[in-house]
Design a protein around this motif. Structure first.
Motif, mmCIF file in Angstrom:
data_model
loop_
_atom_site.group_PDB
_atom_site.id
_atom_site.type_symbol
_atom_site.label_atom_id
_atom_site.label_comp_id
_atom_site.label_asym_id
_atom_site.label_seq_id
_atom_site.Cartn_x
_atom_site.Cartn_y
_atom_site.Cartn_z
ATOM 1 N N VAL A 133 -58.054 -16.352 11.095
ATOM 2 C CA VAL A 133 -57.566 -15.178 11.823
ATOM 3 C C VAL A 133 -58.724 -14.221 12.080
ATOM 4 C CG1 VAL A 133 -55.986 -13.207 11.763
ATOM 5 C CG2 VAL A 133 -55.269 -15.410 10.826
ATOM 6 N N LEU A 134 -58.790 -13.722 13.308
ATOM 7 C CA LEU A 134 -59.833 -12.792 13.729
ATOM 8 C C LEU A 134 -59.245 -11.401 13.879
ATOM 9 C CD1 LEU A 134 -62.709 -12.238 14.984
ATOM 10 C CD2 LEU A 134 -61.670 -12.797 17.194
ATOM 11 N N GLN A 135 -59.914 -10.416 13.290
ATOM 12 C CA GLN A 135 -59.499 -9.015 13.424
ATOM 13 C C GLN A 135 -60.106 -8.435 14.695
ATOM 14 O OE1 GLN A 135 -57.905 -6.774 10.720
ATOM 15 N NE2 GLN A 135 -57.569 -5.612 12.580
ATOM 16 N N GLY A 136 -59.242 -7.933 15.588
ATOM 17 C CA GLY A 136 -59.713 -7.349 16.824
ATOM 18 C C GLY A 136 -59.598 -5.837 16.821
ATOM 19 N N GLU A 137 -59.651 -5.252 18.003
ATOM 20 C CA GLU A 137 -59.536 -3.805 18.149
ATOM 21 C C GLU A 137 -58.075 -3.381 18.012
ATOM 22 O OE1 GLU A 137 -62.140 -1.983 18.422
ATOM 23 O OE2 GLU A 137 -63.704 -3.389 19.032
ATOM 24 N N ASN A 138 -57.868 -2.123 17.640
ATOM 25 C CA ASN A 138 -56.523 -1.544 17.563
ATOM 26 C C ASN A 138 -55.604 -2.326 16.630
ATOM 27 O OD1 ASN A 138 -57.242 0.373 19.655
ATOM 28 N ND2 ASN A 138 -56.975 -1.293 21.129
ATOM 29 N N GLY A 139 -56.190 -2.987 15.613
ATOM 30 C CA GLY A 139 -55.385 -3.719 14.649
ATOM 31 C C GLY A 139 -54.895 -5.074 15.123
ATOM 32 N N SER A 140 -55.258 -5.480 16.336
ATOM 33 C CA SER A 140 -54.783 -6.756 16.872
ATOM 34 C C SER A 140 -55.408 -7.928 16.126
ATOM 35 C CB SER A 140 -55.110 -6.865 18.367
ATOM 36 O OG SER A 140 -54.398 -5.905 19.103
ATOM 37 N N LEU A 141 -54.654 -9.014 16.031
ATOM 38 C CA LEU A 141 -55.111 -10.227 15.364
ATOM 39 C C LEU A 141 -55.118 -11.380 16.356
ATOM 40 C CD1 LEU A 141 -53.031 -9.958 12.053
ATOM 41 C CD2 LEU A 141 -55.396 -9.224 12.432
ATOM 42 N N ASP A 164 -46.990 -14.946 12.638
ATOM 43 C CA ASP A 164 -47.739 -16.063 12.055
ATOM 44 C C ASP A 164 -49.175 -15.683 11.696
ATOM 45 O OD1 ASP A 164 -48.729 -15.919 14.635
ATOM 46 O OD2 ASP A 164 -48.253 -17.983 15.172
ATOM 47 N N LEU A 165 -49.782 -14.735 12.417
ATOM 48 C CA LEU A 165 -51.146 -14.346 12.097
ATOM 49 C C LEU A 165 -51.214 -13.491 10.835
ATOM 50 C CD1 LEU A 165 -52.476 -13.605 15.697
ATOM 51 C CD2 LEU A 165 -52.830 -15.652 14.295
ATOM 52 N N LEU A 166 -50.189 -12.708 10.570
ATOM 53 C CA LEU A 166 -50.121 -11.988 9.299
ATOM 54 C C LEU A 166 -50.039 -12.977 8.148
ATOM 55 C CD1 LEU A 166 -47.585 -9.147 10.218
ATOM 56 C CD2 LEU A 166 -50.041 -8.897 9.848
ATOM 57 N N ARG A 167 -49.216 -14.006 8.328
ATOM 58 C CA ARG A 167 -49.054 -15.006 7.267
ATOM 59 C C ARG A 167 -50.343 -15.794 7.052
ATOM 60 N NH1 ARG A 167 -45.809 -17.760 9.683
ATOM 61 N NH2 ARG A 167 -47.005 -19.628 10.160
ATOM 62 N N LEU A 168 -50.959 -16.250 8.140
ATOM 63 C CA LEU A 168 -52.185 -17.030 8.018
ATOM 64 C C LEU A 168 -53.334 -16.217 7.441
ATOM 65 C CD1 LEU A 168 -52.137 -19.008 11.407
ATOM 66 C CD2 LEU A 168 -51.688 -19.913 9.125
ATOM 67 N N GLY A 169 -53.351 -14.920 7.720
ATOM 68 C CA GLY A 169 -54.421 -14.063 7.231
ATOM 69 C C GLY A 169 -54.142 -13.460 5.877
ATOM 70 N N GLY A 170 -52.992 -13.809 5.255
ATOM 71 C CA GLY A 170 -52.656 -13.247 3.953
ATOM 72 C C GLY A 170 -52.471 -11.748 3.994
ATOM 73 N N LEU A 171 -51.914 -11.227 5.105
ATOM 74 C CA LEU A 171 -51.795 -9.783 5.307
ATOM 75 C C LEU A 171 -50.354 -9.318 5.142
ATOM 76 C CD1 LEU A 171 -54.002 -9.594 8.516
ATOM 77 C CD2 LEU A 171 -54.661 -8.801 6.239
ATOM 78 N N ASP A 172 -50.196 -8.084 4.718
ATOM 79 C CA ASP A 172 -48.875 -7.466 4.645
ATOM 80 C C ASP A 172 -48.455 -6.986 6.037
ATOM 81 O OD1 ASP A 172 -48.753 -7.817 1.863
ATOM 82 O OD2 ASP A 172 -49.872 -5.958 1.531
ATOM 83 N N ALA A 173 -47.175 -6.646 6.163
ATOM 84 C CA ALA A 173 -46.672 -6.104 7.425
ATOM 85 C C ALA A 173 -47.480 -4.867 7.810
ATOM 86 C CB ALA A 173 -45.200 -5.755 7.284
ATOM 87 N N ARG A 174 -47.736 -4.726 9.092
ATOM 88 C CA ARG A 174 -48.567 -3.615 9.567
ATOM 89 C C ARG A 174 -47.726 -2.571 10.288
ATOM 90 N NH1 ARG A 174 -54.499 -5.672 11.573
ATOM 91 N NH2 ARG A 174 -55.245 -6.235 9.503
ATOM 92 N N ASP A 175 -48.281 -1.379 10.334
ATOM 93 C CA ASP A 175 -47.624 -0.270 11.009
ATOM 94 C C ASP A 175 -48.534 0.227 12.134
ATOM 95 O OD1 ASP A 175 -45.613 1.614 11.435
ATOM 96 O OD2 ASP A 175 -46.644 3.110 10.194
ATOM 97 N N PRO A 176 -48.070 0.299 13.380
ATOM 98 C CA PRO A 176 -46.710 -0.005 13.779
ATOM 99 C C PRO A 176 -46.467 -1.503 13.872
ATOM 100 C CG PRO A 176 -48.000 0.562 15.702
ATOM 101 C CD PRO A 176 -48.889 0.769 14.515
ATOM 102 N N PRO A 177 -45.238 -1.950 13.635
ATOM 103 C CA PRO A 177 -44.958 -3.380 13.726
ATOM 104 C C PRO A 177 -44.867 -3.839 15.175
ATOM 105 C CG PRO A 177 -42.939 -2.170 13.289
ATOM 106 C CD PRO A 177 -44.062 -1.163 13.264
ATOM 107 N N ASP A 178 -44.936 -5.154 15.353
ATOM 108 C CA ASP A 178 -44.625 -5.709 16.661
ATOM 109 C C ASP A 178 -43.158 -5.435 16.982
ATOM 110 O OD1 ASP A 178 -46.829 -6.893 17.974
ATOM 111 O OD2 ASP A 178 -46.816 -8.575 16.577
#
Length: 369
Positions: free
Chosen positions: A86-94, A243-257
């Motif tokens: 998983v790649l971290q992009g701008e504005n929190g995008s994955l 799926d990118l949160l899961r693959l990256g081992g990340l918690d839910a983000r705010d704001p959510p999708d």
């Protein structure tokens, strides 16, 4: 004059002890760590140590479990993806890193053979549909990296080259006269009214999926089958997972999708549908995405889609509402069972592999010729 002044000797002992820690860690208890994937150096490692020895060192350093556990905690603390998928992009995008999707979307990876295979496969499908008296449409749902280019890391944006594989496919398809929908300008225009891809998931959202469906129907000569956004889905609701949160081992983000719930009759369903027998043969299926074949009980064309997760998870309800019968099957990297076309005899055939999966793998027995 002594080699080391008295006040520096303790510092020397301290630094030697620190340097010795990795060696000590090899023989002292450690926290559990991931399974080692390299147990010994390659033969003649000294001839190319950077390639042959580094993988072993990365699997055998002292206090490996403790160091990796601390690294995971640090990544979670700064909310950065774990691993390399998983790649971290701008504005929190994955963004997904699998299948060289980033390199493909920015033009750093161009595979002429893959482009030629795509043109060859679609040309054969177009010829088959003309023989059946139907319509064929090819399209490539773009990678999120392609559509949401502005959210890629700045270093990736600076490396953008042209032409990309998508550019060359579009050019070759037009030159060959094969019906092809370039979804990039359609999705770019759709972004004026809101997101068309999820921020924390690999896929487009319902808006993007509907834009692509309507474009496919128009290209097949049936613009009357298009569905308006007002008909298709309701008010947005939070989508905390991805799926990118899961693959990256990340918690839910705010704001959510946010997702857009499909309205009836465009929600995926099996009620009121009659399974078609004799269309899908056993043993030629995708394990993750099983084929679907149904009669809907109302008038409409017979529609078949050869796609992947971009259509499997978003189009079944649309297909059920706009066809008299429909089939969805996975492309399997060009290894789909072409006999389904002959057995189903669609009026409209849509070939829609995602950008990072448009290439063909080696042919298997019973696959498309």
């Amino acid at each position: 004059m002594p080699l080391l002044m008295a006040f520096r000797r303790w510092w020397a002992i301290f630094f030697v002890a620190v340097l010795a820690l990795p060696t000590i860690g090899l023989v002292t208890p450690d926290l559990p760590g991931p399974m080692r994937t390299v147990l010994e150096p390659e033969e003649h490692w000294w001839e190319d140590a950077a390639r042959r020895l580094d993988p072993y060192i990365n699997n055998a350093f002292g206090f490996r479990g403790a160091v990796l556990a601390a690294h995971r905690r640090y990544l979670r603390f700064i909310d950065a993806p774990q691993g390399e998928r998983v790649l971290q992009g701008e504005n929190g995008s994955l963004f997904i890193r699998d299948n060289n999707a980033l390199e493909q979307s920015i033009g750093q990876l161009v595979r002429p053979d893959a482009i030629a295979d795509f043109v060859r496969v679609t040309a054969a499908l177009d010829a088959k549909m003309k023989a059946l008296g139907g319509h064929f449409v090819a399209m490539i749902p773009p990678n999120a990296h392609t559509v949401e280019f502005q959210d890629l890391p700045s270093y990736a944006r600076r490396q953008k080259k042209a032409p990309t594989e998508y550019d060359l496919v579009d050019e070759r398809m037009k030159a060959a006269g094969i019906p092809f929908v370039d979804l990039r300008p359609i999705l770019a225009d759709g972004k004026k009214d809101g997101r068309v891809y999820f921020r924390y998931d690999t896929h487009w959202n319902e808006r993007g999926a509907l834009l692509a469906f309507n474009a496919a129907m128009a290209a097949a000569g049936r613009p009357d089958l298009a569905v308006t956004p007002e008909e298709a889905y309701g008010a947005p609701v939070d989508k905390p997972s991805g799926d990118l949160l899961r693959l990256g081992g990340l918690d839910a983000r705010d704001p959510p999708d946010q997702k857009l719930p499909w309205k009836e009759p465009f929600a995926e369903r099996e009620e009121g549908l009659t399974p078609l027998t004799g269309v899908i043969e056993g043993g030629k299926e995708s394990n993750l995405f099983p084929s679907q074949a149904f009669e809907t009980g109302h008038a409409g064309p017979r529609i078949m889609v050869i796609g992947d997760s971009f259509t499997h998870g978003f189009w079944p309800g649309l297909l059920a509402a706009r066809s008299s019968a429909f089939v969805w099957t996975h492309h399997q990297l060009c290894n789909f069972d072409q006999g389904v076309i002959d057995r189903f005899r669609p009026d409209i055939l849509i070939y829609a592999p995602t950008e990072r999966f448009f290439l063909c793998a080696g042919k298997k027995s019973g696959a498309a010729k």
